[in-house]
Enzyme design. Sequence first.
Site, PDB file in Angstrom:
ATOM      1  N   GLU A  28       0.953  -1.579  -0.271  1.00 16.33           N
ATOM      2  CA  GLU A  28      -0.253   0.246  -0.003  1.00 16.33           C
ATOM      3  C   GLU A  28       0.456   1.443  -0.304  1.00 16.33           C
ATOM      4  O   GLU A  28       0.254   1.999   0.097  1.00 16.33           O
ATOM      5  CB  GLU A  28      -1.296  -0.173   1.248  1.00 16.33           C
ATOM      6  CG  GLU A  28      -0.487  -0.360   2.716  1.00 16.33           C
ATOM      7  CD  GLU A  28      -1.517  -0.196   3.577  1.00 16.33           C
ATOM      8  OE1 GLU A  28      -1.819   0.954   3.657  1.00 16.33           O
ATOM      9  OE2 GLU A  28      -1.374  -0.984   4.132  1.00 16.33           O
TER      10      GLU A  28
ATOM     11  N   CYS B  97      -3.232  -4.003   4.449  1.00 16.95           N
ATOM     12  CA  CYS B  97      -2.662  -4.925   4.986  1.00 16.95           C
ATOM     13  C   CYS B  97      -2.697  -6.194   4.016  1.00 16.95           C
ATOM     14  O   CYS B  97      -1.633  -6.740   4.854  1.00 16.95           O
ATOM     15  CB  CYS B  97      -2.225  -4.302   6.147  1.00 16.95           C
ATOM     16  SG  CYS B  97      -1.955  -3.083   7.446  1.00 16.95           S
TER      17      CYS B  97
ATOM     18  N   HIS C   1      -1.991 -10.457  11.769  1.00 21.63           N
ATOM     19  CA  HIS C   1      -1.050  -9.264  11.186  1.00 21.63           C
ATOM     20  C   HIS C   1      -0.955  -8.483  12.341  1.00 21.63           C
ATOM     21  O   HIS C   1      -1.946  -8.915  13.069  1.00 21.63           O
ATOM     22  CB  HIS C   1      -2.694  -9.001  10.117  1.00 21.63           C
ATOM     23  CG  HIS C   1      -2.233  -7.225  10.004  1.00 21.63           C
ATOM     24  ND1 HIS C   1      -1.172  -6.962   9.646  1.00 21.63           N
ATOM     25  CD2 HIS C   1      -3.216  -6.336  10.425  1.00 21.63           C
ATOM     26  CE1 HIS C   1      -1.082  -5.881   9.787  1.00 21.63           C
ATOM     27  NE2 HIS C   1      -2.567  -4.819   9.768  1.00 21.63           N
TER      28      HIS C   1
HETATM   29  P1  HMG Z   1      -4.857   5.722  21.082  1.00 26.59           P
HETATM   30  O1  HMG Z   1      -7.037   6.468  20.579  1.00 26.59           O
HETATM   31  O2  HMG Z   1      -4.110   7.133  21.502  1.00 26.59           O
HETATM   32  O3  HMG Z   1      -5.177   4.948  22.231  1.00 26.59           O
HETATM   33  O4  HMG Z   1      -4.423   5.172  19.622  1.00 26.59           O
HETATM   34  P2  HMG Z   1      -5.640   4.031  23.598  1.00 26.59           P
HETATM   35  O5  HMG Z   1      -6.234   5.204  24.335  1.00 26.59           O
HETATM   36  O6  HMG Z   1      -7.158   3.428  23.040  1.00 26.59           O
HETATM   37  O7  HMG Z   1      -4.393   3.050  24.570  1.00 26.59           O
HETATM   38  C1  HMG Z   1      -4.347   2.317  23.944  1.00 26.59           C
HETATM   39  C2  HMG Z   1      -3.912   1.111  25.047  1.00 26.59           C
HETATM   40  O8  HMG Z   1      -3.117   1.648  26.114  1.00 26.59           O
HETATM   41  C3  HMG Z   1      -5.724   1.147  25.885  1.00 26.59           C
HETATM   42  O9  HMG Z   1      -4.748  -0.244  26.210  1.00 26.59           O
HETATM   43  C4  HMG Z   1      -4.903   2.218  26.701  1.00 26.59           C
HETATM   44  O10 HMG Z   1      -5.841   0.824  28.297  1.00 26.59           O
HETATM   45  C5  HMG Z   1      -3.680   1.843  27.200  1.00 26.59           C
HETATM   46  P3  HMG Z   1      -6.520  -1.363  25.279  1.00 26.59           P
HETATM   47  O11 HMG Z   1      -8.094  -0.745  26.871  1.00 26.59           O
HETATM   48  O12 HMG Z   1      -6.795  -1.659  24.597  1.00 26.59           O
HETATM   49  O13 HMG Z   1      -6.215  -2.476  26.027  1.00 26.59           O
HETATM   50  N1  HMG Z   1      -2.787   2.713  27.888  1.00 26.59           N
HETATM   51  C6  HMG Z   1      -2.084   3.134  28.926  1.00 26.59           C
HETATM   52  N2  HMG Z   1      -1.436   1.689  29.293  1.00 26.59           N
HETATM   53  C7  HMG Z   1      -0.199   2.103  29.522  1.00 26.59           C
HETATM   54  N3  HMG Z   1       0.052   3.105  30.948  1.00 26.59           N
HETATM   55  C8  HMG Z   1      -0.506   3.885  30.312  1.00 26.59           C
HETATM   56  C9  HMG Z   1      -1.205   3.690  29.642  1.00 26.59           C
HETATM   57  N4  HMG Z   1      -2.042   4.663  28.913  1.00 26.59           N
HETATM   58  C10 HMG Z   1      -3.481   4.273  28.226  1.00 26.59           C
HETATM   59  N5  HMG Z   1       0.456   5.186  31.241  1.00 26.59           N
HETATM   60  C11 HMG Z   1      -5.325   2.978  18.355  1.00 26.59           C
HETATM   61  C12 HMG Z   1      -4.648   3.324  19.714  1.00 26.59           C
HETATM   62  C13 HMG Z   1      -4.771   1.263  18.131  1.00 26.59           C
HETATM   63  C14 HMG Z   1      -6.603   3.601  17.996  1.00 26.59           C
HETATM   64  C15 HMG Z   1      -3.664   3.780  17.747  1.00 26.59           C
HETATM   65  O14 HMG Z   1      -2.552   3.546  17.867  1.00 26.59           O
HETATM   66  C16 HMG Z   1      -4.050   4.141  16.057  1.00 26.59           C
HETATM   67  O15 HMG Z   1      -4.831   4.669  15.325  1.00 26.59           O
HETATM   68  N6  HMG Z   1      -3.227   3.206  15.205  1.00 26.59           N
HETATM   69  C17 HMG Z   1      -3.525   2.691  13.879  1.00 26.59           C
HETATM   70  C18 HMG Z   1      -4.687   1.785  13.521  1.00 26.59           C
HETATM   71  C19 HMG Z   1      -4.783   0.443  13.510  1.00 26.59           C
HETATM   72  O16 HMG Z   1      -3.422   0.119  13.751  1.00 26.59           O
HETATM   73  N7  HMG Z   1      -5.847  -0.207  13.701  1.00 26.59           N
HETATM   74  C20 HMG Z   1      -5.965  -1.926  13.891  1.00 26.59           C
HETATM   75  C21 HMG Z   1      -6.652  -2.893  13.181  1.00 26.59           C
HETATM   76  S1  HMG Z   1      -6.657  -2.101  11.755  1.00 26.59           S
HETATM   77  C22 HMG Z   1      -5.208  -2.696  10.798  1.00 26.59           C
HETATM   78  O17 HMG Z   1      -4.486  -3.711  11.344  1.00 26.59           O
HETATM   79  C23 HMG Z   1      -5.009  -2.064   9.912  1.00 26.59           C
HETATM   80  C24 HMG Z   1      -3.434  -1.567   9.817  1.00 26.59           C
HETATM   81  O18 HMG Z   1      -2.839  -2.297   9.441  1.00 26.59           O
HETATM   82  C25 HMG Z   1      -3.458  -1.546   8.222  1.00 26.59           C
HETATM   83  C26 HMG Z   1      -3.655  -1.719   6.944  1.00 26.59           C
HETATM   84  O19 HMG Z   1      -4.770  -2.646   6.983  1.00 26.59           O
HETATM   85  O20 HMG Z   1      -2.794  -0.957   5.858  1.00 26.59           O
HETATM   86  C27 HMG Z   1      -3.708  -0.847  10.625  1.00 26.59           C
END
Ligand code: HMG
Length: 373
Positions: free
Chosen positions: A90, A122, A247
């Site tokens: 991609e 992906c 993945h």
């Molecule tokens: P965010 O919204 O900033 O994070 O981004 P959050 O607030 O949801 O926190 C993440 C985790 O950290 C949570 O854990 C928090 O509790 C924890 P969970 O409740 O989920 O278990 N946390 C802490 N832990 C310890 N100490 C702390 C602390 N603070 C918070 N102090 C998000 C998260 C994944 C949305 C972001 O990283 C993102 O946008 N990533 C890109 C999208 C992505 O990877 N999605 C995954 C599925 S889609 C996919 O796989 C396709 C992809 O590869 C692309 C493609 O296909 O081409 C992305």
Amino acid sequence: MSSDSFTFASDTGIAAIGLQLPPLAMDVRELAELRGVDPNKFTLGLGCDEMALCPEGYGVVQLAAGAAKRALSRWDGSLEDIGLVVVGSESALDMSRPLSAFVADELGLEGDVRSYEVKHACYGGTLALRQALEWRLSGAARGKAALVIAADVALYAPADPGEPTQGAGAVAMIIGEPKVARIATESYAYSEPAFDFWRPVGDAFPSVEGALSLDCYKRATERCFQQLVGDRDPADALGELAALCFHVPFPKMVKKGVRQLGESFGWSEEATAAFYDSMVNPTMDWNRKSGNAYTASLWISAAQALAGRKAGERIGAFSYGSGFGSELLVLEAGDAAAEGAWTADVEADLAARRLVDRGAYESLRGSHVAAAE
Ligand code: HMG
């Protein structure tokens, strides 16, 4: 799962593997400092460790060609024996000219060859692999082999929540004699149209609906595994696999996917955790060093899981691509898996690469942002 649940062609599978990681990386703890975020959010919350980065002038073509050269170097055929070259990515450079043409330029590959690029977020690398397998099985290959490459550079806008999940890398696989692994002809696909992660033409960075993307990934996991399990006992069906690869957008996502599976199978939390610890977590060491390499992520994990495996052992490989499409494959280790020659690629790249600090990262991102605009 009985041993005849899957069909493995005797003359087709993965003949050789090569990997390439770029020469730079950054520790996500350093990124956390830069962004004023608790580092535990990135390490414990997302499960990330280091993200691979490309220096200026280095990108998806260098990654793809580097992996391809390494795969070719440990294959007993020659360029004349390749009848198909396909790149899943991609990180396209051009809306018309396929990445496979850029790679073919680097390899000096031309002639009676079908050459193209596959895009589905992906999932594109897995589609490329399936097409190569099915091309061989259909008879269209006329005995020739395919060169399949999954390669990407994953960057988000600076300070985007996805920033700690950035990464880069490439995996090349030659599809011919199944010395490294056979690939079951059966596979289990599931898709739904969604806007969970997308990048409109002309946009430098992706747009993400973070929470939706997590839900889509978990639903895809459940639907694909349910197809594989069918009406058997899930523990028995999955117990016939020696490891499960996913993945890996970030390791915690995989853990969430496995939790979803455990719930859908009615497993206790302890049973699900034990399953994750023994079958899944050990396959993500290399991903923790590459970060999300999009199309290459699953195949980095599968390459690690195949290395050192005894002939006949089977692994599952779950592919997810936003948009969204997903597919679960089963691979069976061949005689050359035990030696795991491609491990040398990762070891060499990790030993040679340089970890950048926040200042170097910011100037690198300055150049990436400028280059992307
Ligand atoms: P965010 O919204 O900033 O994070 O981004 P959050 O607030 O949801 O926190 C993440 C985790 O950290 C949570 O854990 C928090 O509790 C924890 P969970 O409740 O989920 O278990 N946390 C802490 N832990 C310890 N100490 C702390 C602390 N603070 C918070 N102090 C998000 C998260 C994944 C949305 C972001 O990283 C993102 O946008 N990533 C890109 C999208 C992505 O990877 N999605 C995954 C599925 S889609 C996919 O796989 C396709 C992809 O590869 C692309 C493609 O296909 O081409 C992305």
